[in-house]
Design an enzyme around this catalytic site. Structure first.
Site, mmCIF file in Angstrom:
data_model
loop_
_atom_site.group_PDB
_atom_site.id
_atom_site.type_symbol
_atom_site.label_atom_id
_atom_site.label_comp_id
_atom_site.label_asym_id
_atom_site.label_seq_id
_atom_site.Cartn_x
_atom_site.Cartn_y
_atom_site.Cartn_z
ATOM 1 N N ASP A 8 0.837 -1.213 0.000
ATOM 2 C CA ASP A 8 0.000 0.000 0.000
ATOM 3 C C ASP A 8 0.868 1.259 0.000
ATOM 4 O O ASP A 8 1.976 1.249 0.526
ATOM 5 C CB ASP A 8 -0.921 -0.030 1.231
ATOM 6 C CG ASP A 8 -2.100 0.924 1.087
ATOM 7 O OD1 ASP A 8 -2.364 1.402 -0.038
ATOM 8 O OD2 ASP A 8 -2.759 1.186 2.104
ATOM 9 N N GLY A 11 -0.016 5.498 -4.380
ATOM 10 C CA GLY A 11 -0.615 6.786 -4.739
ATOM 11 C C GLY A 11 -0.023 7.923 -3.913
ATOM 12 O O GLY A 11 0.335 8.977 -4.456
ATOM 13 N N ARG A 12 0.110 7.714 -2.611
ATOM 14 C CA ARG A 12 0.677 8.756 -1.745
ATOM 15 C C ARG A 12 2.134 9.024 -2.081
ATOM 16 O O ARG A 12 2.602 10.153 -2.027
ATOM 17 C CB ARG A 12 0.516 8.357 -0.264
ATOM 18 C CG ARG A 12 -0.867 8.674 0.286
ATOM 19 C CD ARG A 12 -1.145 7.932 1.557
ATOM 20 N NE ARG A 12 -1.477 6.541 1.286
ATOM 21 C CZ ARG A 12 -1.557 5.600 2.205
ATOM 22 N NH1 ARG A 12 -1.292 5.893 3.475
ATOM 23 N NH2 ARG A 12 -1.903 4.381 1.880
ATOM 24 N N ARG A 21 -0.583 9.310 -9.926
ATOM 25 C CA ARG A 21 -0.648 8.066 -9.147
ATOM 26 C C ARG A 21 -0.052 6.870 -9.902
ATOM 27 O O ARG A 21 0.548 5.977 -9.310
ATOM 28 C CB ARG A 21 -2.110 7.736 -8.797
ATOM 29 C CG ARG A 21 -2.757 8.664 -7.780
ATOM 30 C CD ARG A 21 -4.220 8.256 -7.551
ATOM 31 N NE ARG A 21 -4.332 6.884 -7.089
ATOM 32 C CZ ARG A 21 -4.238 6.506 -5.820
ATOM 33 N NH1 ARG A 21 -4.054 7.402 -4.885
ATOM 34 N NH2 ARG A 21 -4.344 5.239 -5.491
ATOM 35 N N HIS A 25 2.457 3.323 -9.124
ATOM 36 C CA HIS A 25 2.212 1.904 -9.432
ATOM 37 C C HIS A 25 3.377 1.315 -10.236
ATOM 38 O O HIS A 25 3.751 0.162 -10.050
ATOM 39 C CB HIS A 25 0.906 1.736 -10.200
ATOM 40 C CG HIS A 25 -0.314 2.137 -9.411
ATOM 41 N ND1 HIS A 25 -0.504 1.772 -8.105
ATOM 42 C CD2 HIS A 25 -1.397 2.903 -9.741
ATOM 43 C CE1 HIS A 25 -1.662 2.275 -7.667
ATOM 44 N NE2 HIS A 25 -2.219 2.963 -8.642
ATOM 45 N N LEU A 120 10.309 -20.867 -4.703
ATOM 46 C CA LEU A 120 9.355 -19.953 -4.056
ATOM 47 C C LEU A 120 8.065 -20.013 -4.858
ATOM 48 O O LEU A 120 8.103 -20.154 -6.079
ATOM 49 C CB LEU A 120 9.897 -18.512 -4.098
ATOM 50 C CG LEU A 120 8.940 -17.412 -3.608
ATOM 51 C CD1 LEU A 120 8.869 -17.431 -2.072
ATOM 52 C CD2 LEU A 120 9.386 -16.025 -4.068
ATOM 53 N N ARG A 172 1.963 -4.888 6.289
ATOM 54 C CA ARG A 172 1.299 -3.852 5.504
ATOM 55 C C ARG A 172 2.166 -2.610 5.497
ATOM 56 O O ARG A 172 2.604 -2.152 6.551
ATOM 57 C CB ARG A 172 -0.086 -3.505 6.063
ATOM 58 C CG ARG A 172 -0.780 -2.446 5.188
ATOM 59 C CD ARG A 172 -2.235 -2.218 5.522
ATOM 60 N NE ARG A 172 -2.847 -1.366 4.496
ATOM 61 C CZ ARG A 172 -4.109 -1.420 4.119
ATOM 62 N NH1 ARG A 172 -4.922 -2.282 4.686
ATOM 63 N NH2 ARG A 172 -4.583 -0.608 3.177
ATOM 64 N N ARG A 178 -4.918 -1.799 9.028
ATOM 65 C CA ARG A 178 -6.155 -2.564 8.779
ATOM 66 C C ARG A 178 -5.858 -3.642 7.758
ATOM 67 O O ARG A 178 -4.843 -3.599 7.079
ATOM 68 C CB ARG A 178 -7.280 -1.637 8.298
ATOM 69 C CG ARG A 178 -6.954 -0.835 7.060
ATOM 70 C CD ARG A 178 -8.160 -0.039 6.536
ATOM 71 N NE ARG A 178 -7.760 0.889 5.493
ATOM 72 C CZ ARG A 178 -7.466 2.177 5.695
ATOM 73 N NH1 ARG A 178 -7.575 2.698 6.906
ATOM 74 N NH2 ARG A 178 -7.088 2.949 4.694
ATOM 75 N N SER A 180 -8.153 -4.627 5.264
ATOM 76 C CA SER A 180 -8.772 -4.370 3.961
ATOM 77 C C SER A 180 -9.186 -5.640 3.218
ATOM 78 O O SER A 180 -8.904 -5.806 2.026
ATOM 79 C CB SER A 180 -7.842 -3.511 3.082
ATOM 80 O OG SER A 180 -7.528 -2.301 3.721
HETATM 81 C C1 IPE Z 1 -5.516 -2.719 -0.200
HETATM 82 O O1 IPE Z 1 -5.168 -1.385 -0.337
HETATM 83 C C2 IPE Z 1 -5.532 -3.385 -1.536
HETATM 84 C C3 IPE Z 1 -4.237 -3.550 -2.172
HETATM 85 C C4 IPE Z 1 -3.057 -3.254 -1.648
HETATM 86 C C5 IPE Z 1 -4.271 -4.142 -3.483
HETATM 87 P P1 IPE Z 1 -6.266 -0.241 -0.485
HETATM 88 O O2 IPE Z 1 -5.506 1.040 -0.623
HETATM 89 O O3 IPE Z 1 -7.210 -0.574 -1.559
HETATM 90 O O4 IPE Z 1 -7.019 -0.315 0.912
HETATM 91 P P2 IPE Z 1 -7.845 0.774 1.725
HETATM 92 O O5 IPE Z 1 -8.892 1.299 0.809
HETATM 93 O O6 IPE Z 1 -6.867 1.831 2.125
HETATM 94 O O7 IPE Z 1 -8.372 0.047 2.914
HETATM 95 C C1 IPE Z 2 -1.563 0.184 -3.369
HETATM 96 O O1 IPE Z 2 -1.335 1.553 -3.422
HETATM 97 C C2 IPE Z 2 -1.704 -0.419 -4.745
HETATM 98 C C3 IPE Z 2 -3.071 -0.842 -5.098
HETATM 99 C C4 IPE Z 2 -4.104 -0.822 -4.319
HETATM 100 C C5 IPE Z 2 -3.251 -1.328 -6.449
HETATM 101 P P1 IPE Z 2 -2.541 2.570 -3.440
HETATM 102 O O2 IPE Z 2 -2.906 2.847 -4.863
HETATM 103 O O3 IPE Z 2 -3.642 2.115 -2.578
HETATM 104 O O4 IPE Z 2 -1.843 3.867 -2.823
HETATM 105 P P2 IPE Z 2 -2.471 4.863 -1.761
HETATM 106 O O5 IPE Z 2 -2.973 4.045 -0.627
HETATM 107 O O6 IPE Z 2 -3.569 5.588 -2.467
HETATM 108 O O7 IPE Z 2 -1.334 5.747 -1.374
HETATM 109 MG MG MG Z 3 -4.090 2.365 -0.634
#
Ligand code: IPE
Ligand code: IPE
Ligand code: MG
Length: 224
Positions: A8, A11-12, A21, A25, A120, A172, A178, A180
């Site tokens: 996770d 995006g941030r 964003r 990725h 693996l 995480r 959490r 999720s």
């Molecule tokens: C969980 O991250 C899903 C993945 C890492 C693929 P999210 O960014 O979707 O989760 P929430 O919305 O913060 O709980």
């Molecule tokens: C996790 O990063 C990757 C996926 C859920 C695909 P996010 O895209 O959730 O990044 P944030 O949480 O918005 O920073």
């Molecule tokens: Mg996220």
């Protein structure tokens, strides 16, 4: 040992760099490669399960979802040689019937070409949601008229069908504390680590530090 990671913070990470964003990725995909290579070189780690797309991630803007699908397809195409070189078996959990035929075929092909490797097993959780997985498992049991037992539920989860054991260590990134909807059944006795590091900044070194910490924990499984 089975390590599961909620990757996770892409995006941030991108936002902090003033980027789109999608840039987060892209870098995140590179980190997947580094972490998978590290795990394939660590004899204690046999399974690495990575949360790549949740059943809830369809709520994101269409362009981001499309980008993620394309990234996955390109990644599997490009990285097949790395799977082969590192002798990594590729598996999937989640309901991929919602993906395009092209992507489903790519997934099938990657599984087929890596099925005999065992250094693996890298499992990608794709269109994965734990509640969806449990619901599908129970439906299977009902269809087969099998008894509802813990063992039968475990065996009929996507993990059970692919012989993937319960999780030992759950990590995480990005500071969120959490689950999720990730592996709710399989983490029943997992040790959990939450790090503020955003996924694009996560390194094999940090993973190694977490594993050293994990080894110091006493797992009692309800005993004394
Ligand atoms: C969980 O991250 C899903 C993945 C890492 C693929 P999210 O960014 O979707 O989760 P929430 O919305 O913060 O709980
Ligand atoms: C996790 O990063 C990757 C996926 C859920 C695909 P996010 O895209 O959730 O990044 P944030 O949480 O918005 O920073
Ligand atoms: Mg996220």
């Amino acid at each position: 040992m089975h390590i599961a990671i909620i990757m996770d913070g892409n995006g941030r990470w991108a936002k902090a760099q003033g980027k789109n964003r999608t840039e987060g990725h892209k870098i995140g995909a590179k980190v997947v490669k580094d972490i998978t290579t590290y795990c394939s070189n660590n004899e204690e780690i046999k399974y690495l399960t990575l949360y790549a797309f949740s059943t809830e991630n369809w709520k994101r803007p269409k362009l981001e979802v499309e980008f993620l699908m394309k990234l996955l397809d390109n990644w599997l195409k490009k990285e097949l040689e790395t799977y082969i070189k590192n002798e990594v078996k590729f598996e999937v959990i989640g309901d991929i019937s919602k993906f395009s035929k092209k992507l489903q075929n790519r997934i099938k092909e990657t599984k087929e070409k890596t099925k005999n490797f065992n250094r693996l097993t890298q499992v990608l959780a794709l269109n994965y949601g734990s509640r969806d997985e449990i619901t599908r498992a129970i439906k299977r049991l009902c269809d087969k008229n099998e008894e509802i037992t813990e063992e039968n539920i475990s065996k009929n989860l996507d993990t059970g069908i692919n012989n993937i054991p319960d999780v030992d260590l759950l990590i995480r990134t990005s500071g969120e504390v959490r689950l999720s909807n990730y592996l709710l059944w399989q983490v029943a006795y997992a040790e959990m680590f939450f790090t503020p590091t955003l996924w694009p900044d996560f390194t094999p070194q940090e993973l190694n530090n977490i594993i050293q910490d994990f080894k110091k924990r006493e797992r009692r499984f309800g005993g004394i």
